[in-house]
Motif scaffolding. Structure first.
Motif, PDB file in Angstrom:
ATOM      1  N   HIS A 263       0.828  -1.209   0.000  1.00  0.00           N
ATOM      2  CA  HIS A 263       0.000   0.000   0.000  1.00  0.00           C
ATOM      3  C   HIS A 263       0.860   1.257   0.000  1.00  0.00           C
ATOM      4  CE1 HIS A 263      -3.909  -1.804   0.086  1.00  0.00           C
ATOM      5  NE2 HIS A 263      -3.506  -2.653   1.015  1.00  0.00           N
ATOM      6  N   ALA A 264       1.977   1.169   0.731  1.00  0.00           N
ATOM      7  CA  ALA A 264       2.891   2.309   0.747  1.00  0.00           C
ATOM      8  C   ALA A 264       3.451   2.546  -0.652  1.00  0.00           C
ATOM      9  CB  ALA A 264       4.026   2.053   1.739  1.00  0.00           C
TER      10      ALA A 264
ATOM     11  N   ARG B 250       4.672   5.194   7.213  1.00  0.00           N
ATOM     12  CA  ARG B 250       3.303   5.627   7.471  1.00  0.00           C
ATOM     13  C   ARG B 250       2.455   4.573   8.185  1.00  0.00           C
ATOM     14  NH1 ARG B 250      -0.962   6.241   4.466  1.00  0.00           N
ATOM     15  NH2 ARG B 250      -2.351   7.931   5.070  1.00  0.00           N
ATOM     16  N   THR B 251       2.640   3.305   7.848  1.00  0.00           N
ATOM     17  CA  THR B 251       1.816   2.267   8.482  1.00  0.00           C
ATOM     18  C   THR B 251       2.734   1.201   9.070  1.00  0.00           C
ATOM     19  OG1 THR B 251       1.706   0.914   6.476  1.00  0.00           O
ATOM     20  CG2 THR B 251       0.001   2.599   6.737  1.00  0.00           C
ATOM     21  N   LEU B 252       2.165   0.393   9.959  1.00  0.00           N
ATOM     22  CA  LEU B 252       2.934  -0.692  10.560  1.00  0.00           C
ATOM     23  C   LEU B 252       3.370  -1.687   9.478  1.00  0.00           C
ATOM     24  CD1 LEU B 252       3.987  -1.991  13.138  1.00  0.00           C
ATOM     25  CD2 LEU B 252       1.830  -3.239  13.318  1.00  0.00           C
ATOM     26  N   ARG B 255       6.270  -0.444   7.643  1.00  0.00           N
ATOM     27  CA  ARG B 255       7.505  -0.521   8.432  1.00  0.00           C
ATOM     28  C   ARG B 255       8.068  -1.951   8.435  1.00  0.00           C
ATOM     29  NH1 ARG B 255       7.910   3.784  12.693  1.00  0.00           N
ATOM     30  NH2 ARG B 255       6.407   5.339  12.026  1.00  0.00           N
TER      31      ARG B 255
END
Lengths: 341, 341
Positions: A263-264, B250-252, B255
């Motif tokens: 998604h990133a 931005r999100t886990l 990461r």
């Protein structure tokens, strides 16, 4: 009829724009044998359109003079611009031959009073949002007064699109010190500082790396360096996207990481999507003409449609004419003075 | 003494270059009070260096004329260039004031016979490896003959660095059709085609996005647009790196994905590392002078040291002088003819 795909790009692009802006009405100009079958496939576009058959299509390799000679009054390109002149359309949009489009637009619409030469303005995605960059290729070279005019027109476009009261404007140069750069850029800086315009905030010189930073809302340059900058940035973005794809495919761990972070990556792809900035706006004419990238897809073409839509809704031409007349009527003596200094 | 960090950049950079090129000997020019304590911290640099104290350092904001007036014969910048002239050094390297360095280099070393104006050449990372791009800011504007000379000199540099027999050369323009662009670029194209040089393969016009693709080994342009292109590419790379970092934080899931793909990201970072291309090479002088980015770090400075090292080892000046004399001695009549046509 122009661009890599012609009507195969335009009709699906129009359909996509209609899903977001259902109040648009199109006037379509082109060859019946090509356009009619496409309208059968896109009935919503047919319902929202008037179609006019044109026997002549400007070719991508026509020189501007050839296009004017063969296509004036009869080609789809000419007639779409003429529709703007007659008040039958709010703006004209083409994915065709840029040089021919500019030549016909100048010939048919004429430049706005006070403007010697039109410019092409691009929307440039930056770290702070978007900036207007002009000229990105309408003409090569520009004198101080022309750069000044670009600043005023680009400022009006930024006000129309970005909901800003007083956009910041920078002159593209190869050093931030006042002493550097071309004589005409220095002179344009003096003109802008002395004019002290109510609707733009002149911020001085900026350099190439300031464009992507979003240091100013409007970046002003002549068309040669503006076009080089635009295409170099496109090339760099593609280059990095290629590196990234290859890095993410190279090892099993990277592939696994890619799945987690997909998604990133999608977000990043959206940010870097060249279709988001599609649409070169011709400024300085008595009417709005937009050039879509010839190699874009329907989504990119729809972006250009919506760009025109926003500018008409936000009265771009009125803003430009107002800003120019404020300047040319009241500050004329200052220009003469600066020119004589 | 120049750049953001002065000797704090140069001495650690020299140390790093020595680890890979232990046969380098340095001549260091600067202020004793600043350099001596650094040499105490880097004894290997001290062992490989001769140090000469200079009372004057050119400042970053000195105009070239000021620098020449105050710093000629006495400044560290001048004396490093003079060492090249005297044959005491193979090349000069500075992280200081670019305009002053060019002015002093021209004054001290003089341009090579036949060359009117020197150029600054940059190494540009591309999808196919690296290309030479010149001029990236030595002078604004260039006529056809000067662009021709840039092509010859850039070709010689590509041969010296890339192990190519006949590098491809393109002229940067705003369209690939022969009809487009500035008169002087069209003329330079004719000169290059007619000269049919043995050591370069002229490939015609290229556009901004061709630089990153690596379409040609050598991209030739005048200094204003070259500098805009270089800085715009730097800005775009930084912009995308910022997007990428923010997307991965931005999100886990992103990461976690980043952790898996970390080596891939490290590879990408290496590819995009601006330090890899550090070093603007002054071409067209009777000696090699290199300008390091003033804001780089020791690794970037070491890259510039090794760039000079490679060019000396591969006899850059000999190649340039040979290529220029081949042309100017044998093809002179063709130039006159082209000029008269």
């Amino acid at each position: 009829m122009g661009g890599d795909e012609g009507a195969e790009l335009v009709i699906p692009g129009a359909a996509e724009a209609l899903t977001r802006r259902p109040d648009i009405r199109f006037k379509l100009f082109g060859e019946r044998e090509i356009v009619e079958p496409l309208l059968d496939r896109y009935p919503k576009v047919r319902d929202a359109s008037d179609f006019e058959h044109c026997e002549i299509s400007v070719r991508m390799d026509d020189k501007p003079s050839q296009a004017l000679r063969h296509g004036r009054r009869r080609s789809s390109m000419w007639r779409s611009i003429e529709a703007v002149k007659r008040g039958e359309a709010d703006f004209a949009l083409s994915a065709g031959n840029t040089g021919a489009l500019m030549a016909m637009a100048k010939f048919c619409l004429r430049t706005t009073a006070d403007i010697e030469r039109p410019a092409i303005a691009a929307l440039w995605p930056t770290l702070r949002g978007e900036s207007v960059v002009l000229d990105v290729g309408a003409t090569i070279g520009a004198d101080a007064q022309q750069l000044f005019d670009f600043a005023v027109m680009g400022g009006a476009m930024a006000r129309a699109l970005f909901d800003l009261e007083k956009p910041t404007v920078g002159l593209l140069n190869i050093g931030v010190e006042e002493v550097k750069g071309l004589e005409q850029i220095r002179e344009a800086g003096i003109l802008l500082r002395e004019a002290n315009l109510p609707n733009i905030a002149y911020s001085g010189f900026v350099e190439g790396d300031d464009i992507g930073k979003g240091t100013v809302d409007v970046v002003v340059t002549e068309g040669f360096s503006g076009n080089i900058a635009l295409k170099t940035a496109e090339g760099t973005a593609k280059q990095i996207a290629t590196y990234l794809r290859s890095a993410m495919r190279r090892t099993l761990l990277a592939r696994i990481g890619y799945i987690f972070a997909r998604h990133a990556f999608d977000r990043l792809r959206d940010k870097m999507d060249p279709r988001r900035g599609n649409g070169g706006v011709f400024l300085g004419l008595n009417g709005i003409v937009i050039k879509s990238h010839g190699g874009t897809d329907p989504t990119g073409f729809a972006t250009a449609v919506e760009l025109g839509y926003s500018m008409v809704r936000n009265r771009l031409l009125e803003k430009i004419n107002n800003d120019l007349s404020v300047y040319y009527q009241s500050v004329e003596p200052a220009v003469v003075e600066a020119g004589a200094a």
